[in-house]
Write a protein that holds these residues in place. Structure first.
Motif, short mmCIF file in Angstrom:
data_model
loop_
_atom_site.label_atom_id
_atom_site.label_comp_id
_atom_site.label_asym_id
_atom_site.label_seq_id
_atom_site.Cartn_x
_atom_site.Cartn_y
_atom_site.Cartn_z
N GLN A 74 0.84 -1.17 -0.16
CA GLN A 74 -0.06 0.10 0.13
C GLN A 74 0.89 1.37 0.26
O GLN A 74 0.29 2.40 -0.01
CB GLN A 74 -0.89 -0.06 1.30
CG GLN A 74 -1.73 -1.07 1.42
CD GLN A 74 -2.56 -1.14 2.72
OE1 GLN A 74 -3.47 -0.29 2.90
NE2 GLN A 74 -2.42 -2.24 3.54
N ALA A 75 2.15 0.96 -0.07
CA ALA A 75 3.05 2.25 -0.10
C ALA A 75 2.78 3.10 -1.29
O ALA A 75 2.41 2.85 -2.33
CB ALA A 75 4.45 2.03 -0.12
N GLY A 76 3.30 4.36 -1.26
CA GLY A 76 3.24 5.25 -2.28
C GLY A 76 2.30 6.24 -2.41
O GLY A 76 1.90 7.07 -3.46
N GLY A 77 1.41 6.52 -1.12
CA GLY A 77 0.37 7.62 -1.25
C GLY A 77 -0.94 6.98 -1.09
O GLY A 77 -1.31 5.73 -0.94
N LEU A 78 -1.74 7.74 -0.55
CA LEU A 78 -3.13 7.64 -0.04
C LEU A 78 -3.93 6.80 -1.23
O LEU A 78 -4.90 6.09 -0.75
CB LEU A 78 -3.82 8.67 0.26
CG LEU A 78 -5.40 8.77 0.98
CD1 LEU A 78 -5.04 10.03 1.92
CD2 LEU A 78 -6.51 8.94 -0.21
N HIS A 79 -4.00 7.12 -2.65
CA HIS A 79 -4.68 6.59 -3.43
C HIS A 79 -4.18 4.95 -3.68
O HIS A 79 -4.86 4.20 -4.33
CB HIS A 79 -4.42 7.12 -5.00
CG HIS A 79 -2.81 7.17 -5.35
ND1 HIS A 79 -2.05 8.31 -4.80
CD2 HIS A 79 -2.04 6.48 -6.12
CE1 HIS A 79 -1.07 8.09 -5.48
NE2 HIS A 79 -1.04 7.08 -5.91
N ASN A 80 -3.26 4.45 -3.13
CA ASN A 80 -2.75 3.12 -3.28
C ASN A 80 -3.38 2.29 -1.79
O ASN A 80 -3.08 1.20 -2.08
CB ASN A 80 -1.22 3.22 -2.99
CG ASN A 80 -0.73 2.99 -4.40
OD1 ASN A 80 -1.33 2.99 -5.40
ND2 ASN A 80 0.67 3.38 -4.57
N TRP A 81 -4.01 2.92 -1.04
CA TRP A 81 -4.35 2.12 0.04
C TRP A 81 -5.47 1.30 -0.26
O TRP A 81 -6.06 1.58 -1.15
CB TRP A 81 -5.07 3.19 1.26
CG TRP A 81 -4.02 3.97 1.82
CD1 TRP A 81 -2.63 4.06 1.83
CD2 TRP A 81 -4.00 5.08 2.86
NE1 TRP A 81 -2.15 4.85 2.42
CE2 TRP A 81 -2.93 5.66 3.10
CE3 TRP A 81 -5.41 5.50 3.34
CZ2 TRP A 81 -2.73 6.68 4.01
CZ3 TRP A 81 -5.15 6.70 4.29
CH2 TRP A 81 -4.12 7.05 4.48
N PHE A 82 -5.50 -0.09 0.44
CA PHE A 82 -6.52 -0.87 0.16
C PHE A 82 -7.79 -0.42 0.14
O PHE A 82 -8.90 -1.22 -0.37
CB PHE A 82 -6.18 -2.12 0.87
CG PHE A 82 -5.12 -2.95 0.59
CD1 PHE A 82 -4.56 -2.72 -0.85
CD2 PHE A 82 -4.54 -4.04 1.11
CE1 PHE A 82 -3.39 -3.50 -1.17
CE2 PHE A 82 -3.28 -4.35 1.09
CZ PHE A 82 -2.94 -4.52 -0.45
N LEU A 83 -8.13 0.45 1.13
CA LEU A 83 -9.41 0.97 1.05
C LEU A 83 -9.77 1.45 -0.26
O LEU A 83 -11.18 1.63 -0.22
CB LEU A 83 -9.43 2.39 2.38
CG LEU A 83 -10.83 3.06 2.26
CD1 LEU A 83 -11.79 2.04 3.21
CD2 LEU A 83 -10.41 4.21 3.39
N TRP A 84 -9.03 2.13 -1.14
CA TRP A 84 -9.42 2.59 -2.17
C TRP A 84 -9.45 1.82 -3.59
O TRP A 84 -9.68 2.22 -4.64
CB TRP A 84 -8.84 3.83 -2.56
CG TRP A 84 -9.10 5.03 -1.57
CD1 TRP A 84 -7.98 5.35 -0.89
CD2 TRP A 84 -10.30 5.58 -0.87
NE1 TRP A 84 -8.39 6.40 0.19
CE2 TRP A 84 -9.87 6.24 0.05
CE3 TRP A 84 -11.26 5.31 -1.30
CZ2 TRP A 84 -10.83 7.00 0.70
CZ3 TRP A 84 -12.50 6.08 -0.64
CH2 TRP A 84 -12.16 6.90 0.57
N LYS A 85 -8.95 0.60 -3.24
CA LYS A 85 -8.85 -0.64 -4.08
C LYS A 85 -10.19 -1.13 -4.55
O LYS A 85 -10.84 -1.19 -3.84
CB LYS A 85 -7.63 -1.73 -3.72
CG LYS A 85 -6.28 -1.55 -4.02
CD LYS A 85 -6.09 -2.28 -5.34
CE LYS A 85 -4.93 -1.77 -6.10
NZ LYS A 85 -3.62 -2.00 -5.30
N PHE A 86 -10.39 -1.46 -5.80
CA PHE A 86 -11.62 -1.97 -6.46
C PHE A 86 -13.08 -0.92 -5.90
O PHE A 86 -13.87 -1.69 -5.41
CB PHE A 86 -11.80 -3.43 -5.86
CG PHE A 86 -10.90 -4.37 -6.53
CD1 PHE A 86 -10.85 -4.53 -7.93
CD2 PHE A 86 -9.77 -4.72 -5.79
CE1 PHE A 86 -10.06 -5.41 -8.47
CE2 PHE A 86 -8.95 -5.82 -6.27
CZ PHE A 86 -9.05 -6.11 -7.69
N PHE A 87 -12.58 0.14 -5.90
CA PHE A 87 -13.71 1.11 -5.36
C PHE A 87 -15.00 0.70 -6.07
O PHE A 87 -14.96 0.43 -7.25
CB PHE A 87 -13.36 2.68 -5.66
CG PHE A 87 -14.12 3.42 -5.04
CD1 PHE A 87 -13.95 3.83 -3.93
CD2 PHE A 87 -15.43 3.91 -5.93
CE1 PHE A 87 -14.86 5.06 -3.35
CE2 PHE A 87 -16.20 4.87 -5.21
CZ PHE A 87 -16.04 5.39 -3.98
#
Lengths: 164, 397
Positions: free
Chosen positions: B197-210
Motif C-alpha cells: 500500500q506504499a506510495g500514497g493515499l490512492h494506493n491504500w487498500f481502502l480505495w482498491k476496487f472502489f
C-alpha cells in the motif's frame, strides 16, 4: 540452544497440564488444562519452524473448540466428579481392558519411534502448506473433508431449526 | 526488534562477545517493555478523552475538578483503583478468579508482537502475522469465560456467555474480510501488506476496487468493534441488564486490568484496521514519510490508530446498544454474506488480467473522497463546537 530450552519448556508444560486434564475432579479445571496443552503444542509447532500450523492450532483448538467446550460446561452446569467411578463390574473390566490395550499401543509407537537430534529442515511456509493441500496427492481428500464439514453444518442447522 | 538489534551492534564488541540468543532475548524484552509502557499509560489518556468526548456529546463539561480542565482526573482515578482493596467474594473460585484478568490482558497485549510500526520497528515479521492477531483474540475470550465462571455469579456468567458467543460469531466476518486484503496483497505478513500500500493515499487498500473494498473495510471495522465489546455491541457488560457483566465481582486492581485490556484491544484492533486498509505506517503522501531523514512511520500508524479509536468512542456515545438477537442477526445474516460475496467477486477480479491491479478508476477516488470526508467532519465538528459554546454562554447568562 534456545530452541531446545523453548522446546523442553513447552513440552514440560504440555505434559503437566495433560496430567491436570485427567487428574482434576472439576471439569472446568480439566478444560482449562486442555487449553494449556493445546497452547503449548502450538508453541512447539512454532519452535519447529511452522508458524502456520501453530496459529491454526490456536485458532481452531484453543479458540473455537475449547470455547465450545466451555460453553457446554457452563450450559450443562456440570458438578465435580465423585470418587465413585460408577458402572457395573463387567463394564469396569471392559474399560480396564481397553485402557491397557491403548497403553500397549502407545508403548509400541514409542518403542518404534525414530529418535532425531533436531527438527528436520524443510520449508513450512503458508504457501508451501497451500501448495501441498491443493496438490493432486491431497486435493480429493481435502475437498471430501470440506463436503463432510458442510454436511455437518447443514445437519446442525436442520437439528436446531426444524422449520426454517 | 530489528532496530534494537542494529542498535546493539553499534556497541563495540557486542557482536563478538554476546551470543545471538541473548541479544535477541534482550531485544525482545526491551521491545515488550516499550509496548507495555505504551499500553499501561495509554488508558490514562484514552479515558480522559473518552469522558471529555462523552461530556461534549451529551452537552455537559465532563471531568473539570481535578487539575486544569480535569486533566489529572484519570490519574487520580488510576491511583484510587490501584490502592483500593481487591475484594474476593467468599464464593469465587480463587485461582481462576485471579488468572482470568491476567489472561485477558495477555491476550490483548500479544497483538503488539506483530504490529508493524515501521519496516524495522516490529516485534517480529511473522509469515502469518494477520492470522496471528485473529488467533490471539480468542485467548482473551477464554479469559472472559474464566472470569464469568469463577465469579460464581449469575450476571457474570451471563455476561461471559454473551461475550463468548459474540466474539466467536464476529470473528468469522472479520476473518472473511481479512481474506479480501490478503488476496490483494498476496501475503499474510503485515509488513508485506503495508508494503503493497506504499506510495500514497490512492494506493491504500481502502480505495482498491472502489467501492468494493470500502465495504470490506466497513465489515472488518464493525467486526473488530464487536470483538472489543464496545457499544453498540457491549451487551456482555450491559449495565442496565447485567450489572456489569463478566466483571461484576471484580474490584480494585483486577478491575483495572479488565479496563486496561479493553483499551489495549481497542488500540490493537484500530492499528490492525489501519494496517489492513489505511496503509499502516505508510504516509498519505510519500513526501511525509520522513522528517529530516528520520522515518516517522510509527507516528503515522499511531495517528491512524488513534483516529479509529476516536471513531470507536464517537460510536459509543452516539448509538444505542443492540439486543442479543439483533447482534447475532447482524453477524450471521448481514456481515457474513457481504464478506462472502466480496471474497468471490474480488477473487474473480484478481484472476482476470484486466482488473488484477484494481479498477481503472481507482486512482481517481482516493484523494477527492478523503478530502471531502475530512472537510465534512471538520465542518461538523466546528458547528458542534460553536453550538456547544453558545449553550454554555446562555447557561452562564
Amino acid at each position: 540452544m534456545i530452541e531446545s530450552v523453548l522446546f523442553y519448556t513447552f513440552a514440560a508444560l504440555a505434559l503437566v497440564s495433560a496430567v491436570v486434564v485427567i487428574a482434576q475432579k472439576s471439569p472446568f479445571y480439566s478444560a482449562f488444562g486442555l487449553i494449556v496443552v493445546l497452547c503449548s503444542l502450538s508453541g512447539i509447532f512454532a519452535v519447529l519452524g511452522s508458524p502456520f500450523i501453530a496459529v491454526i492450532q490456536l485458532v481452531v483448538y484453543a479458540g473455537a473448540i475449547m470455547v465450545l467446550f466451555l460453553f457446554v460446561l457452563m450450559l450443562l452446569n456440570v458438578q465435580r466428579e465423585t470418587d465413585d467411578v460408577g458402572g457395573s463390574a463387567p463394564l469396569r473390566l471392559a474399560a480396564a481392558a481397553l485402557a491397557s490395550a491403548f497403553a500397549a499401543q502407545v508403548a509400541a509407537v514409542i518403542a518404534r519411534a525414530r529418535i532425531v537430534s533436531g527438527p528436520e529442515q524443510y520449508e513450512a511456509s503458508t504457501r508451501k502448506v497451500a501448495e501441498l493441500l491443493f496438490s493432486p496427492a491431497f486435493l480429493y481428500v481435502f475437498e471430501a473433508t470440506s463436503i463432510l464439514i458442510l454436511a455437518a453444518l447443514v445437519g446442525a442447522i436442520v437439528l436446531a431449526k426444524r422449520d426454517l | 526488534m530489528d532496530a534494537l538489534l542494529r542498535l546493539f551492534s553499534l556497541i563495540p564488541g557486542w557482536d563478538q562477545n554476546v551470543p545471538a540468543w541473548a541479544s535477541i532475548s534482550l531485544a525482545g524484552l526491551l521491545a515488550a517493555g516499550l509496548c507495555l509502557g505504551f499500553i499501561s499509560l495509554g488508558p490514562v489518556g484514552y479515558v480522559y478523552v473518552e469522558r471529555k468526548l462523552a461530556g461534549f456529546m451529551q452537552d455537559r463539561l465532563g471531568p473539570m475538578r481535578v487539575g486544569p480542565w480535569g486533566l489529572l482526573q484519570t490519574i487520580a482515578d488510576t491511583i484510587k483503583l490501584l490502592f483500593k482493596e481487591a475484594i474476593f467474594p467468599a464464593a469465587v473460585n480463587r485461582p481462576l478468579f485471579v488468572v482470568a484478568p491476567c489472561l485477558v490482558v495477555i491476550g490483548a497485549f500479544m497483538g503488539f508482537a506483530v504490529l508493524p510500526f515501521s519496516p524495522t520497528w516490529q516485534g517480529t515479521d511473522l509469515d502469518v502475522g494477520a492470522f496471528y492477531v485473529i488467533a490471539i483474540g480468542s485467548l482473551s475470550t477464554v479469559g472472559l469465560i474464566m472470569a464469568g465462571w469463577a465469579s460464581n455469579n449469575k450476571y457474570a456468567l451471563f455476561g461471559a456467555m454473551r461475550s463468548a458467543a459474540q466474539i466467536v460469531s464476529y470473528e468469522i466476518p472479520a476473518v472473511m474480510s481479512l481474506i479480501v486484503v490478503v488476496m490483494i496483497a498476496g501475503s499474510l505478513s503485515l509488513q508485506q501488506i503495508v508494503a503493497a500500500q506504499a506510495g500514497g493515499l490512492h494506493n491504500w487498500f481502502l480505495w482498491k476496487f472502489f467501492p468494493l473494498n470500502v465495504i470490506a473495510f466497513l465489515v472488518f471495522f464493525t467486526a473488530t468493534l464487536a470483538e472489543c465489546n464496545r457499544t453498540p455491541f457491549d451487551i456482555p457488560e450491559a449495565e442496565s441488564e447485567l450489572v456489569a457483566g463478566f466483571h461484576t465481582e471484580y474490584s480494585g486492581f483486577f478491575f483495572a486490568m479488565f479496563f486496561l485490556a479493553e483499551y489495549t484491544e481497542m488500540f490493537v484492533a484500530s492499528a490492525m484496521v489501519s494496517v489492513l486498509f489505511l496503509g499502516g505506517f505508510a504516509a498519505p503522501l510519500p513526501v511525509l514519510q520522513t522528517v529530516a531523514g528520520f522515518d516517522i512511520g510509527p507516528v503515522w500508524l499511531i495517528a491512524k490508530a488513534w483516529a479509529l479509536v476516536f471513531v470507536h468512542m464517537w460510536l459509543r456515545w452516539t448509538l444505542p446498544r443492540l439486543r442479543v438477537d439483533q447482534l447475532m442477526h447482524v453477524a450471521w445474516k448481514v456481515l457474513l454474506p457481504i464478506a462472502l460475496f466480496l471474497i468471490v467477486v474480488i477473487g474473480g477480479l484478481l484472476t482476470a488480467p484486466a482488473t488484477a491491479g484494481g479498477f481503472p478508476w481507482d486512482p481517481w477516488f482516493g484523494w477527492p473522497l478523503t478530502a471531502l470526508l475530512c472537510g465534512y467532519l471538520m465542518l461538523t465538528a466546528l458547528r458542534a463546537w460553536r453550538w456547544h459554546a453558545r449553550q454554555v454562554r446562555e447557561a452562564v447568562a
